[in-house]
Structures are given as C-alpha cells and as structure tokens.
Design a protein around this motif. Structure first.
Motif, short mmCIF file in Angstrom:
data_model
loop_
_atom_site.label_atom_id
_atom_site.label_comp_id
_atom_site.label_asym_id
_atom_site.label_seq_id
_atom_site.Cartn_x
_atom_site.Cartn_y
_atom_site.Cartn_z
N ASP A 1 -8.26 -4.29 -8.15
CA ASP A 1 -7.63 -5.51 -8.66
C ASP A 1 -6.62 -6.01 -7.64
O ASP A 1 -5.87 -5.21 -7.07
N LYS A 2 -6.58 -7.33 -7.42
CA LYS A 2 -5.69 -7.91 -6.42
C LYS A 2 -4.76 -8.96 -7.02
O LYS A 2 -4.22 -9.81 -6.31
N ILE B 1 -3.32 -2.15 -1.03
CA ILE B 1 -3.14 -3.55 -1.39
C ILE B 1 -4.19 -4.46 -0.75
O ILE B 1 -4.53 -5.51 -1.30
N GLU B 2 -4.71 -4.05 0.41
CA GLU B 2 -5.70 -4.88 1.08
C GLU B 2 -7.04 -4.89 0.33
O GLU B 2 -7.63 -5.94 0.11
N SER B 3 -7.51 -3.73 -0.06
CA SER B 3 -8.78 -3.65 -0.78
C SER B 3 -8.63 -3.88 -2.28
O SER B 3 -9.60 -4.18 -2.98
N GLY B 4 -7.41 -3.68 -2.78
CA GLY B 4 -7.16 -3.77 -4.21
C GLY B 4 -7.44 -2.49 -4.97
O GLY B 4 -7.31 -2.44 -6.20
N GLY C 1 0.75 -8.68 -5.61
CA GLY C 1 0.99 -8.12 -4.29
C GLY C 1 1.99 -6.98 -4.36
O GLY C 1 2.06 -6.25 -5.34
N SER D 1 0.86 -1.19 0.00
CA SER D 1 0.00 0.00 0.00
C SER D 1 0.90 1.23 0.00
O SER D 1 1.73 1.41 0.89
#
Length: 204
Positions: free
Chosen positions: A176-177, A155-158, A180, A75
C-alpha cells in the motif's frame, strides 16, 4: 529474514526505558506508566494500565497510542518485545503505528488473537473508521510471556511486513502506498500490554 529483504540499515532510535520515557508522546498519558528498574528487575518498560482511555480519536481507531518524539521515517523497520498482560479473548492485541500523519491518517498493525475484519489485520485510518488492508486468517498466539515483533516497511514498493516471533516468515504482509513517511509508535486498541527494547532502523 530472507536474503532479499537484507538491506543496509541505520539505527535511528532505541529505548530500553532504563533512563525514563521522555522519548515518547502518549496520546492519553493517564493510561500508561513507566516501570523503572528496581529490586530483582533490571529492566525498564512502559505499560498500558487501563483498557479505557480518555483519548477520543476523530474516527474509530486505537485508543492507546505512544508515538516516538521527533522522528519521521519512510523505509524502516521497528523491532521490540511485548507482553500481553490480560487475556481479553479473540481481540487480545497489541498495535504498531507507522506512516502516522495525524490522528486521522495513519497505518497500524493490529496483532489480534483471532482474525476477523477488525482484528489481526494490517489497517489503514484515512479520515474514516479503520479499514483492513489484509484478509489475514492466522491466529496471533498470545500468552502471558514476552514476544518479539518486527515490522518492516519499504516506502518505494509499498511493501509492509509484520513478523511475530518467527523472524523468517511474515505473519502478515500487504502492499500500500497511501501514506508517505510518518511517525512510528506502539500501543493497543483497548488492551493491556508491556513494551521493552525498542529499536528503529532506517533502511537505505
């Protein structure tokens, strides 16, 4: 930026290019140059000098890539100034790279002048030619002046957001995920740009 996007942030990288460009890895060094402060210019910068590149990515994706050395983030946000130095028409662009795993796996934002499936979109390269994650229809208002760009990724929610001059309303956004944490960089698909005042913050 909206209050809901305000998060504690720690500066983990910054560069104004007044002490060189040793913090960057160019995938084709021949197409980049360092502008050092001299004469009336008190600012350093890095600049793409040739539309063609000897760098040949494994799948169709940008040819001008400058990656920050020794930094991977999850993030984060990156803010910088950019100036387009040649009007090439509808696909006049600059690119922001992030979540970079290797030359065949990464995200990038293509800030193309006129959007279409290959221009003006948030893209993914996943062991295949670049693919748009967005269906953006907003023009990117390039001219010959400097512009401010901010990219933020959670990064957690994308959630991925890109801002162009207007720091209140995203120019584009997507969730989008696929990838990482990864490397971060600047560049262009095949256009000419000058970059300055780069700051990367890790979001807590």
């Amino acid at each position: 930026m909206s209050a809901e996007d305000a998060r504690p942030a720690k500066v983990v990288f910054q560069d104004d290019f007044e002490s060189g460009d040793d913090k960057w890895e160019y995938l084709d060094p021949k197409t980049w140059k360092l502008n050092t402060p001299s004469g009336e210019s008190k600012n350093g910068s890095i600049e793409i000098t040739d539309r063609k590149s000897e760098y040949t990515p494994p799948t169709r994706s940008p040819g001008h890539v400058a990656l920050v050395k020794d930094l991977e983030v999850g993030s984060f946000e990156i803010q910088f100034r950019v100036r387009s130095t040649l009007d090439t028409g509808n696909h006049r662009d600059c690119c922001v790279f992030f979540g970079y795993q290797d030359s065949a796996h990464f995200y990038y934002v293509h800030l193309g002048a006129k959007p279409d499936p290959h221009s003006g979109q948030i893209m993914i390269v996943n062991d295949a030619p670049r693919l748009a994650l967005t269906t953006n229809e907003k023009l990117t208002p390039w001219d010959n002046d400097w512009h401010n760009v901010l990219l933020r990724r959670d990064i957690e929610s994308g959630k991925i957001e890109i801002y162009f001059d207007d720091m209140e309303t995203p120019h584009m956004s997507v969730v989008d995920k696929t990838f990482g944490a990864g490397r971060v960089g600047l560049g262009s698909f095949d256009d000419l740009n000058e970059f300055d005042d780069v700051v990367i913050r890790k979001l807590q």
